[in-house]
Design an enzyme around this catalytic site. Sequence first.
Site, PDB file in Angstrom:
ATOM      1  N   HIS A  72       0.817  -1.221   0.000  1.00 40.19           N
ATOM      2  CA  HIS A  72       0.000   0.000   0.000  1.00 40.19           C
ATOM      3  C   HIS A  72       0.846   1.265   0.000  1.00 40.19           C
ATOM      4  O   HIS A  72       0.397   2.312  -0.455  1.00 40.19           O
ATOM      5  CB  HIS A  72      -0.989  -0.024   1.168  1.00 40.19           C
ATOM      6  CG  HIS A  72      -2.123  -0.955   0.917  1.00 40.19           C
ATOM      7  ND1 HIS A  72      -3.232  -0.609   0.194  1.00 40.19           N
ATOM      8  CD2 HIS A  72      -2.280  -2.266   1.221  1.00 40.19           C
ATOM      9  CE1 HIS A  72      -4.046  -1.647   0.094  1.00 40.19           C
ATOM     10  NE2 HIS A  72      -3.494  -2.656   0.699  1.00 40.19           N
ATOM     11  N   ARG A  94     -11.162   2.546  -3.197  1.00 43.05           N
ATOM     12  CA  ARG A  94     -10.875   1.608  -2.105  1.00 43.05           C
ATOM     13  C   ARG A  94     -11.478   2.195  -0.820  1.00 43.05           C
ATOM     14  O   ARG A  94     -10.793   2.845  -0.044  1.00 43.05           O
ATOM     15  CB  ARG A  94      -9.364   1.433  -1.955  1.00 43.05           C
ATOM     16  CG  ARG A  94      -8.663   0.892  -3.203  1.00 43.05           C
ATOM     17  CD  ARG A  94      -7.171   0.751  -2.924  1.00 43.05           C
ATOM     18  NE  ARG A  94      -6.445   0.178  -4.037  1.00 43.05           N
ATOM     19  CZ  ARG A  94      -5.816   0.880  -4.968  1.00 43.05           C
ATOM     20  NH1 ARG A  94      -5.834   2.210  -4.908  1.00 43.05           N
ATOM     21  NH2 ARG A  94      -5.171   0.286  -5.942  1.00 43.05           N
ATOM     22  N   ARG A 132     -15.704   0.160  -4.352  1.00 44.16           N
ATOM     23  CA  ARG A 132     -15.540  -1.193  -3.820  1.00 44.16           C
ATOM     24  C   ARG A 132     -15.979  -1.187  -2.360  1.00 44.16           C
ATOM     25  O   ARG A 132     -15.542  -0.351  -1.569  1.00 44.16           O
ATOM     26  CB  ARG A 132     -14.078  -1.636  -3.912  1.00 44.16           C
ATOM     27  CG  ARG A 132     -13.848  -3.037  -3.341  1.00 44.16           C
ATOM     28  CD  ARG A 132     -12.432  -3.516  -3.581  1.00 44.16           C
ATOM     29  NE  ARG A 132     -11.458  -2.799  -2.771  1.00 44.16           N
ATOM     30  CZ  ARG A 132     -10.133  -2.957  -2.888  1.00 44.16           C
ATOM     31  NH1 ARG A 132      -9.649  -3.790  -3.794  1.00 44.16           N
ATOM     32  NH2 ARG A 132      -9.310  -2.281  -2.116  1.00 44.16           N
ATOM     33  N   GLU A 140     -11.028 -11.403  -8.437  1.00 43.16           N
ATOM     34  CA  GLU A 140      -9.664 -11.479  -7.908  1.00 43.16           C
ATOM     35  C   GLU A 140      -9.341 -12.830  -7.296  1.00 43.16           C
ATOM     36  O   GLU A 140      -8.216 -13.055  -6.840  1.00 43.16           O
ATOM     37  CB  GLU A 140      -9.438 -10.373  -6.878  1.00 43.16           C
ATOM     38  CG  GLU A 140     -10.484 -10.316  -5.792  1.00 43.16           C
ATOM     39  CD  GLU A 140     -10.362  -9.089  -4.910  1.00 43.16           C
ATOM     40  OE1 GLU A 140      -9.256  -8.541  -4.793  1.00 43.16           O
ATOM     41  OE2 GLU A 140     -11.395  -8.677  -4.333  1.00 43.16           O
ATOM     42  N   ASN A 193      -3.747  -7.761  -8.726  1.00 44.03           N
ATOM     43  CA  ASN A 193      -2.790  -8.008  -7.636  1.00 44.03           C
ATOM     44  C   ASN A 193      -3.128  -9.302  -6.906  1.00 44.03           C
ATOM     45  O   ASN A 193      -2.291 -10.197  -6.753  1.00 44.03           O
ATOM     46  CB  ASN A 193      -2.794  -6.849  -6.643  1.00 44.03           C
ATOM     47  CG  ASN A 193      -2.483  -5.520  -7.289  1.00 44.03           C
ATOM     48  OD1 ASN A 193      -2.125  -5.442  -8.444  1.00 44.03           O
ATOM     49  ND2 ASN A 193      -2.621  -4.460  -6.523  1.00 44.03           N
ATOM     50  N   ASP A 194      -4.383  -9.394  -6.430  1.00 42.83           N
ATOM     51  CA  ASP A 194      -4.772 -10.596  -5.700  1.00 42.83           C
ATOM     52  C   ASP A 194      -4.999 -11.787  -6.628  1.00 42.83           C
ATOM     53  O   ASP A 194      -4.741 -12.930  -6.239  1.00 42.83           O
ATOM     54  CB  ASP A 194      -6.045 -10.329  -4.875  1.00 42.83           C
ATOM     55  CG  ASP A 194      -5.723  -9.761  -3.506  1.00 42.83           C
ATOM     56  OD1 ASP A 194      -4.640 -10.087  -2.969  1.00 42.83           O
ATOM     57  OD2 ASP A 194      -6.527  -8.992  -2.963  1.00 42.83           O
ATOM     58  N   ARG A 196       1.948 -11.633  -2.089  1.00 45.78           N
ATOM     59  CA  ARG A 196       2.455 -10.446  -2.779  1.00 45.78           C
ATOM     60  C   ARG A 196       3.124  -9.454  -1.829  1.00 45.78           C
ATOM     61  O   ARG A 196       3.810  -8.543  -2.279  1.00 45.78           O
ATOM     62  CB  ARG A 196       1.342  -9.743  -3.565  1.00 45.78           C
ATOM     63  CG  ARG A 196       0.220  -9.147  -2.739  1.00 45.78           C
ATOM     64  CD  ARG A 196      -0.887  -8.679  -3.671  1.00 45.78           C
ATOM     65  NE  ARG A 196      -2.039  -8.129  -2.979  1.00 45.78           N
ATOM     66  CZ  ARG A 196      -2.275  -6.841  -2.822  1.00 45.78           C
ATOM     67  NH1 ARG A 196      -1.416  -5.952  -3.286  1.00 45.78           N
ATOM     68  NH2 ARG A 196      -3.361  -6.413  -2.211  1.00 45.78           N
ATOM     69  N   CYS A 254      -8.581  -3.174 -12.744  1.00 42.57           N
ATOM     70  CA  CYS A 254      -8.347  -2.143 -11.738  1.00 42.57           C
ATOM     71  C   CYS A 254      -7.123  -2.442 -10.882  1.00 42.57           C
ATOM     72  O   CYS A 254      -6.791  -1.673  -9.987  1.00 42.57           O
ATOM     73  CB  CYS A 254      -9.572  -1.940 -10.843  1.00 42.57           C
ATOM     74  SG  CYS A 254      -9.996  -3.368  -9.845  1.00 42.57           S
TER      75      CYS A 254
END
Length: 537
Positions: free
Chosen positions: A185, A292, A328, A426, A449-450, A460, A497
């Site tokens: 993050h 987010r 989200r 995801e 990412n996930d 990750r 995204c």
Amino acid sequence: MKQGSGLPVFPGVAIGPAVVYRKAQQEMPVACGDAAVEQKKFEDACAEAKRQLSDLFEKAKKELGEEKAAIVEVQMLMLEDLDYLESVQAEISAGAAAATAALECGESMAQIFAGLDDEYMKARAADIRDVSQRVSSILCGGGGFQLPEGNFILVAEDLAPSETIQLPREHILAFVTQQGSSSSHTAILARTLNIPSLVQSDIALEDAQNCHIFAVDGFTGTWYADPDVETLAVLKQKQDEAAAGRAALEAYRGRKSITKSGKQVLLCANIGSPKDAEAAMKGDAEGVGLMRSEFLYLGRDSLPTEEELFTAYRQVAEIMKGRPVVIRTLDIGADKQADYLNLPAEENPALGLRGLRICLTREDIFRPQLRAIYRASAYGSLSIMFPMVASVWELRRAKALCASVRRELTDQGYPLGEVPIGVMVETPAAAVQAEALALEADFFSVGTNDLTQYTLAVDRQNANLGEFYDPYHPAVLGLLGHIAKCAKAAGIWAGICGELGADPKLTETFIQMGYTELSMAPGRILETRKLVCESEV
């Protein structure tokens, strides 16, 4: 001059003073044996806490208004409360360390307030805990960092999501952390802010703290403490060249993102707050592909109220001026934790109670958020997207709750807009059964990412597994192609995204697959539009 290296997560060059962020020590200091010395430590810590709170009050008043800032003023007054001060003094006289006395006396007072019938007095328990923890943290050597005049480069061991959202981001020139990953993050925030950053760096915090000038080269992944004249000249030249490159991209501002063959792609921004929405507009985003919203829940002591969430969503909708905004729903869990939710400790939180799983089991968390989103839909073009979906039944249950909330708000007389409901794909399970999910959803947006993490069974966040985390893996690309194909067959749109949305090596591939929306950090919009407009696809 000292120099070293790290993993670059955003290109660019930054030069300025370094500020080292140190977490508060975990171990409480032992009393020195002299009560007078401990008492002096406590009094000095209270003075420092007042100074910090005074600065915070001025910042909050400027950014949020006097009413919101009043809570900080209340905390300053608590540092002058005789009951608290005298109880701490008594503990210190009995042999306790100042840090322990400050914390324990604060907790005792907080419990008394929490047990009162008056709601206002009850709410002060959180303020007492916050103040006493601040004083104790200062005594433990923590308390954050001292801000210099003007802008600075932030150097840290690592930064948690709840810490990054409280940073004075408008003054940060760059990040350099010893830990982290390209998808952490801290890295995501760096890309949102459009600033050069390094993670997994070999910087010693003392080197950063003791130097006069610090520099970061996000192109090569190099940091410099007190760079020499020649190095400084090279870095400044790089800065000028990068600025010229950004200026050239202005030619694409306001243009539609259409390939030479006529395929149009919507280029949107990933954000976490209303302030980020302003950055999205400055970046010429055509919408918000991912808000987010869990960042509205982090860095606080209690759940945000429906009104607080509604205000934030309404601000984003109004800032975006009718452009589409995909929100989200809460994705707390894994690396994003909020202690006040009292979630059980898990051995493997990435596979545990997170995302939609929390929301489906905790309506007290989920329902206020849905109400806030639907109420804000009257002020813009909002959509809801559910994270961590693995089964069709999960989507159906969440949609049923949405329908219930919508009926409830309609009966209460609230004006509502149309709110499409989508799935953040995801998990491999969602990707594999995309055909079935597409019949239930209004759109797909892929969290690469996930999806990469779960497909390859690679954490990750683990810096030691960098070479195994391969977003270009054939299995990942195969799933991405399948998702887009299923969306097209069902007549719904599909977007990206995750971090791959701004990957120049995959822009044409995504367009060929059939993705019609790419969402990314605001600073990457114009360069991606250039790629799209120059594409032959």
